[in-house]
Design a protein around this motif. Sequence first.
Motif, PDB file in Angstrom:
ATOM      1  N   TRP A 132     -59.042  35.574 -45.705  1.00  0.00           N
ATOM      2  CA  TRP A 132     -57.615  34.778 -45.774  1.00  0.00           C
ATOM      3  C   TRP A 132     -57.103  34.775 -46.486  1.00  0.00           C
ATOM      4  N   ILE A 133     -58.427  33.418 -47.175  1.00  0.00           N
ATOM      5  CA  ILE A 133     -58.014  32.658 -48.491  1.00  0.00           C
ATOM      6  C   ILE A 133     -57.402  33.811 -49.414  1.00  0.00           C
ATOM      7  N   ALA A 134     -58.542  34.428 -49.430  1.00  0.00           N
ATOM      8  CA  ALA A 134     -58.714  35.317 -51.090  1.00  0.00           C
ATOM      9  C   ALA A 134     -57.846  36.350 -51.141  1.00  0.00           C
ATOM     10  N   ALA A 135     -56.710  36.518 -50.387  1.00  0.00           N
ATOM     11  CA  ALA A 135     -55.540  37.717 -50.298  1.00  0.00           C
ATOM     12  C   ALA A 135     -54.264  36.500 -50.385  1.00  0.00           C
ATOM     13  N   LYS A 136     -54.089  35.004 -50.068  1.00  0.00           N
ATOM     14  CA  LYS A 136     -53.834  34.535 -50.820  1.00  0.00           C
ATOM     15  C   LYS A 136     -53.771  33.891 -51.791  1.00  0.00           C
ATOM     16  N   GLU A 137     -54.521  34.412 -52.400  1.00  0.00           N
ATOM     17  CA  GLU A 137     -54.731  33.866 -53.973  1.00  0.00           C
ATOM     18  C   GLU A 137     -54.742  35.304 -55.174  1.00  0.00           C
ATOM     19  N   PHE A 161     -57.383  32.187 -30.663  1.00  0.00           N
ATOM     20  CA  PHE A 161     -56.490  32.909 -32.663  1.00  0.00           C
ATOM     21  C   PHE A 161     -56.040  32.016 -32.645  1.00  0.00           C
ATOM     22  N   ILE A 162     -55.020  30.585 -31.510  1.00  0.00           N
ATOM     23  CA  ILE A 162     -54.222  29.736 -32.018  1.00  0.00           C
ATOM     24  C   ILE A 162     -55.061  28.647 -33.777  1.00  0.00           C
ATOM     25  N   LYS A 163     -55.852  28.648 -32.611  1.00  0.00           N
ATOM     26  CA  LYS A 163     -57.117  27.630 -33.336  1.00  0.00           C
ATOM     27  C   LYS A 163     -57.828  27.767 -34.382  1.00  0.00           C
ATOM     28  N   ASN A 164     -58.030  29.257 -34.994  1.00  0.00           N
ATOM     29  CA  ASN A 164     -58.598  29.398 -36.531  1.00  0.00           C
ATOM     30  C   ASN A 164     -57.366  30.276 -37.071  1.00  0.00           C
ATOM     31  N   VAL A 165     -55.890  30.694 -36.459  1.00  0.00           N
ATOM     32  CA  VAL A 165     -55.315  31.868 -38.057  1.00  0.00           C
ATOM     33  C   VAL A 165     -54.389  30.602 -37.987  1.00  0.00           C
ATOM     34  N   HIS A 166     -54.095  29.869 -38.903  1.00  0.00           N
ATOM     35  CA  HIS A 166     -52.786  29.179 -39.122  1.00  0.00           C
ATOM     36  C   HIS A 166     -51.724  29.995 -40.418  1.00  0.00           C
ATOM     37  N   LEU A 167     -50.749  30.131 -39.466  1.00  0.00           N
ATOM     38  CA  LEU A 167     -49.591  30.907 -40.851  1.00  0.00           C
ATOM     39  C   LEU A 167     -48.933  29.908 -41.247  1.00  0.00           C
ATOM     40  N   GLU A 168     -48.486  31.079 -42.545  1.00  0.00           N
ATOM     41  CA  GLU A 168     -48.457  29.285 -43.668  1.00  0.00           C
ATOM     42  C   GLU A 168     -46.449  30.909 -43.847  1.00  0.00           C
ATOM     43  N   LYS A 169     -45.674  29.758 -44.750  1.00  0.00           N
ATOM     44  CA  LYS A 169     -44.758  30.597 -44.955  1.00  0.00           C
ATOM     45  C   LYS A 169     -44.800  31.779 -45.793  1.00  0.00           C
ATOM     46  N   GLY A 170     -44.218  32.954 -45.441  1.00  0.00           N
ATOM     47  CA  GLY A 170     -44.367  34.430 -46.462  1.00  0.00           C
ATOM     48  C   GLY A 170     -46.117  35.201 -45.318  1.00  0.00           C
ATOM     49  N   ASP A 171     -46.301  34.758 -44.604  1.00  0.00           N
ATOM     50  CA  ASP A 171     -47.723  35.401 -43.815  1.00  0.00           C
ATOM     51  C   ASP A 171     -46.804  36.339 -43.175  1.00  0.00           C
ATOM     52  N   ARG A 200     -48.047  33.331 -24.709  1.00  0.00           N
ATOM     53  CA  ARG A 200     -48.373  32.533 -25.249  1.00  0.00           C
ATOM     54  C   ARG A 200     -48.416  32.019 -27.475  1.00  0.00           C
ATOM     55  N   VAL A 201     -48.647  33.100 -27.888  1.00  0.00           N
ATOM     56  CA  VAL A 201     -49.190  32.991 -29.093  1.00  0.00           C
ATOM     57  C   VAL A 201     -47.801  32.485 -29.718  1.00  0.00           C
ATOM     58  N   GLU A 202     -46.140  33.529 -29.511  1.00  0.00           N
ATOM     59  CA  GLU A 202     -45.052  33.524 -29.628  1.00  0.00           C
ATOM     60  C   GLU A 202     -44.718  32.225 -29.493  1.00  0.00           C
ATOM     61  N   ALA A 203     -45.006  31.458 -28.321  1.00  0.00           N
ATOM     62  CA  ALA A 203     -44.494  30.018 -28.071  1.00  0.00           C
ATOM     63  C   ALA A 203     -44.938  28.560 -29.741  1.00  0.00           C
ATOM     64  N   HIS A 204     -46.281  29.265 -29.733  1.00  0.00           N
ATOM     65  CA  HIS A 204     -46.755  28.609 -30.575  1.00  0.00           C
ATOM     66  C   HIS A 204     -46.452  28.810 -32.384  1.00  0.00           C
ATOM     67  N   TYR A 205     -45.931  30.110 -33.001  1.00  0.00           N
ATOM     68  CA  TYR A 205     -45.687  29.740 -34.064  1.00  0.00           C
ATOM     69  C   TYR A 205     -44.302  30.475 -33.951  1.00  0.00           C
ATOM     70  N   LYS A 206     -43.413  30.278 -33.005  1.00  0.00           N
ATOM     71  CA  LYS A 206     -42.250  30.317 -33.063  1.00  0.00           C
ATOM     72  C   LYS A 206     -41.645  32.194 -33.877  1.00  0.00           C
ATOM     73  N   VAL A 207     -42.780  33.388 -33.890  1.00  0.00           N
ATOM     74  CA  VAL A 207     -41.737  34.019 -34.176  1.00  0.00           C
ATOM     75  C   VAL A 207     -42.864  35.143 -33.048  1.00  0.00           C
ATOM     76  N   ARG A 208     -42.080  36.292 -32.864  1.00  0.00           N
ATOM     77  CA  ARG A 208     -42.830  37.436 -32.137  1.00  0.00           C
ATOM     78  C   ARG A 208     -44.085  37.940 -32.395  1.00  0.00           C
TER      79      ARG A 208
END
Length: 283
Positions: A132-137, A161-171, A200-208
Motif C-alpha cells: 500500500w505504501i510502496a504503490a503510493k510512492e 476492512f475499515i480498520k485496516n484500510v485508510h483511503l486517501e484522496k486519489g485512491d 457498511r463500507v459505503e457509509a464509512h468511506y462515503k463512496v460506493r
Amino acid sequence: MKKTQRSKATYTRNSKKKNSSFSLFIKRMLLLLFLACFFTALYHYRDGLAYYFSFTAGTKVETEAKRISDVRNIQVIENHKGKALGIDVSEFQEKIKWNLVKTVEEEYPIQYVFIRATAGYDRLDRQFKRNWIAAKEQKLIRGAYHYYRPNENSIQQADFFIKNVHLEKGDLPPVLDIEKLPKTQSIDSLKVGLHRWLNRVEAHYKVRPIIYSGESYYDDFLKEEFSEYLFWIANYNFYREKIHPNWLFWQFTEKAAVNGIVRTVDVNIYNGDLQQLQFITVD
C-alpha cells in the motif's frame, strides 16, 4: 420367406455401408472445420505471435517458446489501446520490488494497482501495508480489496476492512471480492450479507464500493440483485477479446509477466482512459 430374409440381410448390409460412409464424411468435415479454426486463430493472433517469435535472415531471435496465454495478453492489450492498464497483487506475489514495476510484458505502462487488504473477519494480507505504501510512492493509482468469506459475519468483515484500510484522496473506491458460494447458508442469505458489507463500507468511506467476481458468478448471482453497483469482472477465456460495455474493469489474465514481481500477475483493463480513471477516485 427365405427370399424376404435375404432381402432384409442385403438391405441391412447396404444400410451399414451407407452409415459408415456418412460417419466417415462427418469425421472428415469435423477435421476440416478444426483445421480451419486452428489456422484462423493463428492468423487472428499473428501480431502477438510475431511479438514473441521473430526471425532475421532465417535466424530465430527469441530462444524459447512463449505460452499461448502470453500471446493472448498482447492481443487483448493491443485491442484496448488508450484504455488504462493495471495489475492486482497480494501476498501470493511475495515481496515486490516496486521500483521495477513499470510495465506489463516490458512494454505496456502500468497505471494503477489493486492490492488485497483483508480476507474474512480476521485475515490481514501479509504484504498489504508494504504494498500500500510502496504503490503510493511509485505514484500508481491504488485501490484496496477485501476477499469476502460467505460463511463469516458480514459486518465483522466490513469492520475489519475499515480498520485496516485508510483511503486517501486519489485512491480507488474499496472493492468487495466475492468468488465462493456459501456452505452453511442460502444464496438469499449470502446476498443479504453482501448488501450489509457494501452498505457498511459505503457509509464509512462515503463512496460506493466496486464488486469483483468471475463472469459466471456475476451472471448467476449478482447481475440483477446488485445492478446499482459497478463491476470488476474476471474472464480469462480465449473467446473474450473485448471488455463488456457494462464492466468497469476486466481482469483478462492471471499469467502476465511484470518486472519486479517474481510470480505471474493478474492484469486488468479499465473501461476508459487514465483521465476517466482519475475521475472515479476518492475526493
